[in-house]
Design a protein around this motif. Structure first.
Motif, PDB file in Angstrom:
ATOM      1  N   UNK A 122       8.116  79.337  83.789  1.00  0.00           N
ATOM      2  CA  UNK A 122       7.955  77.929  84.160  1.00  0.00           C
ATOM      3  C   UNK A 122       7.205  77.152  83.082  1.00  0.00           C
ATOM      4  N   UNK A 123       6.160  77.757  82.535  1.00  0.00           N
ATOM      5  CA  UNK A 123       5.369  77.078  81.511  1.00  0.00           C
ATOM      6  C   UNK A 123       6.168  76.848  80.238  1.00  0.00           C
ATOM      7  N   UNK A 124       7.049  77.766  79.923  1.00  0.00           N
ATOM      8  CA  UNK A 124       7.777  77.700  78.647  1.00  0.00           C
ATOM      9  C   UNK A 124       8.628  76.432  78.545  1.00  0.00           C
ATOM     10  N   UNK A 125       9.149  75.965  79.655  1.00  0.00           N
ATOM     11  CA  UNK A 125       9.977  74.753  79.640  1.00  0.00           C
ATOM     12  C   UNK A 125       9.171  73.564  79.114  1.00  0.00           C
ATOM     13  N   UNK A 126       7.979  73.360  79.676  1.00  0.00           N
ATOM     14  CA  UNK A 126       7.129  72.256  79.221  1.00  0.00           C
ATOM     15  C   UNK A 126       6.604  72.461  77.821  1.00  0.00           C
ATOM     16  N   UNK A 127       6.311  73.710  77.469  1.00  0.00           N
ATOM     17  CA  UNK A 127       5.781  74.010  76.137  1.00  0.00           C
ATOM     18  C   UNK A 127       6.826  73.732  75.051  1.00  0.00           C
ATOM     19  N   UNK A 128       8.073  74.069  75.321  1.00  0.00           N
ATOM     20  CA  UNK A 128       9.123  73.823  74.322  1.00  0.00           C
ATOM     21  C   UNK A 128       9.360  72.325  74.138  1.00  0.00           C
ATOM     22  N   UNK A 129       9.215  71.567  75.233  1.00  0.00           N
ATOM     23  CA  UNK A 129       9.303  70.107  75.121  1.00  0.00           C
ATOM     24  C   UNK A 129       8.125  69.568  74.311  1.00  0.00           C
ATOM     25  N   UNK A 130       6.927  70.084  74.578  1.00  0.00           N
ATOM     26  CA  UNK A 130       5.726  69.638  73.876  1.00  0.00           C
ATOM     27  C   UNK A 130       5.789  69.968  72.383  1.00  0.00           C
ATOM     28  N   UNK A 131       6.219  71.186  72.050  1.00  0.00           N
ATOM     29  CA  UNK A 131       6.149  71.675  70.671  1.00  0.00           C
ATOM     30  C   UNK A 131       7.437  71.458  69.892  1.00  0.00           C
ATOM     31  N   UNK A 132       8.484  71.026  70.559  1.00  0.00           N
ATOM     32  CA  UNK A 132       9.717  70.671  69.861  1.00  0.00           C
ATOM     33  C   UNK A 132      10.488  71.839  69.294  1.00  0.00           C
ATOM     34  N   UNK A 133      10.513  72.944  69.995  1.00  0.00           N
ATOM     35  CA  UNK A 133      11.263  74.100  69.518  1.00  0.00           C
ATOM     36  C   UNK A 133      11.059  75.300  70.429  1.00  0.00           C
ATOM     37  N   UNK A 134      11.710  76.404  70.080  1.00  0.00           N
ATOM     38  CA  UNK A 134      11.593  77.609  70.900  1.00  0.00           C
ATOM     39  C   UNK A 134      10.161  78.149  70.884  1.00  0.00           C
ATOM     40  N   UNK A 135       9.783  78.758  72.000  1.00  0.00           N
ATOM     41  CA  UNK A 135       8.421  79.279  72.159  1.00  0.00           C
ATOM     42  C   UNK A 135       8.472  80.707  72.687  1.00  0.00           C
ATOM     43  N   UNK A 136       7.668  81.574  72.081  1.00  0.00           N
ATOM     44  CA  UNK A 136       7.396  82.891  72.663  1.00  0.00           C
ATOM     45  C   UNK A 136       5.993  82.836  73.242  1.00  0.00           C
TER      46      UNK A 136
END
Length: 304
Positions: free
Chosen positions: A267-281
């Motif tokens: 769930x967090x990854x969705x918002x994090x990828x929007x915030x950081x502008x790219x894929x997130x691990x």
């Protein structure tokens, strides 16, 4: 473009209210983007978060504060201190009272605090989408008896009802002055804190019982590098710690077979990828930080 015949205005507006009064939802709607996390848990907001509203006629800097409440811990005392400090540093105070809940002791407590400051107050009855017309009318009357306000406005951030009207009203109350932030900046919150808050928001939705109040989140490491799938994009590795206060709370955050911590990460990854502008691990780890809410050193370490 701004009208040269109309003076440009800029300044700070604090949103105050008891926990879960709809302050952050209203802040996000006014800004037009998510600058603060939202949950139905009381005391979700733990920092004063600034969101910037850009209009041709002015710039409105919103300070979304933690809910004022009767503190039960050192953390609670510090959250109240954040609010009281903010009240003396802004141009206008917006006092939020939800339409769907009776005016109570918590609202009266905040009203008493507001009598000690000279800052003009706008009374906003929030969550009108969740109340009947009769409830809204009764709440407007009851709220007006609590504090002397310049204006009283019913709004629904969820339904976007009268939000623009409120923004126009607030900008008109600000002093004349130049923009305080660049026109593309929506918040002054640093990226590390935004990352921690997005993870905490996801965790608040996935855990129950006493864990939400005992949960803190800190970012251990941020590594940004070219995305192996797309050399023009950025790939971010995040190592984030979820702190609870008691060993019995750790299994609640992990879940059976790690199911809960995986769900928090997804769930967090969705918002994090929007915030950081790219894929997130996102690598999440749960630690026990005993009774951190009443330990000054641990609170400082966690940024409170």
């Amino acid at each position: 473009m701004s009208n040269p015949e109309v003076p440009y205005r800029s300044g700070f507006v604090a949103l105050v209210g008891r926990p879960n009064a709809g302050k952050t939802t209203l802040t996000n709607r006014l800004v037009g983007d998510k600058v603060g996390i939202v949950s139905n848990r009381p005391q979700t907001t733990r920092h004063a978060i600034r969101g910037v509203v850009h209009r041709p006629e002015g710039q409105l800097v919103l300070v979304d504060t933690p809910g004022l409440h009767k503190p039960k811990s050192l953390l609670g005392q510090r959250l109240n201190d954040v609010v009281r400090d903010t009240l003396t540093e802004v141009d206008v105070v917006v006092f939020c009272i939800p339409a769907d809940q009776p005016v109570g002791a918590g609202d009266a407590f905040i009203a008493r605090q507001l009598r000690n400051v000279s800052t003009p107050v706008v009374l906003v009855v929030t969550k009108t989408d969740a109340a009947s017309k009769k409830q809204i009318t009764e709440q407007l009357v009851a709220a007006s008896q609590l504090v002397e306000a310049r204006e009283v406005v019913p709004v629904s951030a969820v339904a976007d009802d009268q939000v623009d009207l409120l923004a126009d009203l607030l900008i008109g109350m600000l002093p004349e002055g130049p923009p305080l932030y660049p026109d593309d900046q929506l918040t002054d919150d640093d990226v590390e804190r935004q990352i921690a808050e997005l993870v905490r928001e996801a965790a608040l939705e996935k855990v129950r019982q006493e864990v939400p109040h005992s949960l803190a989140v800190s970012v251990e490491e941020i590594v940004r590098k070219p995305d192996p799938r797309d050399p023009d994009a950025v790939f971010t590795e995040l190592h984030v710690l979820l702190h609870c206060e008691r060993p019995s709370q750790k299994p609640m955050l992990l879940g059976k077979g790690g199911a809960t911590i995986k769900a928090i990460g997804s769930e967090a990854r969705v918002g994090l990828e929007h915030l950081l502008g790219g894929r997130v691990h996102l690598a999440l780890h749960v630690t026990v930080l005993g009774e951190w809410q009443d330990d000054p050193k641990k609170l400082q370490r966690l940024g409170y």
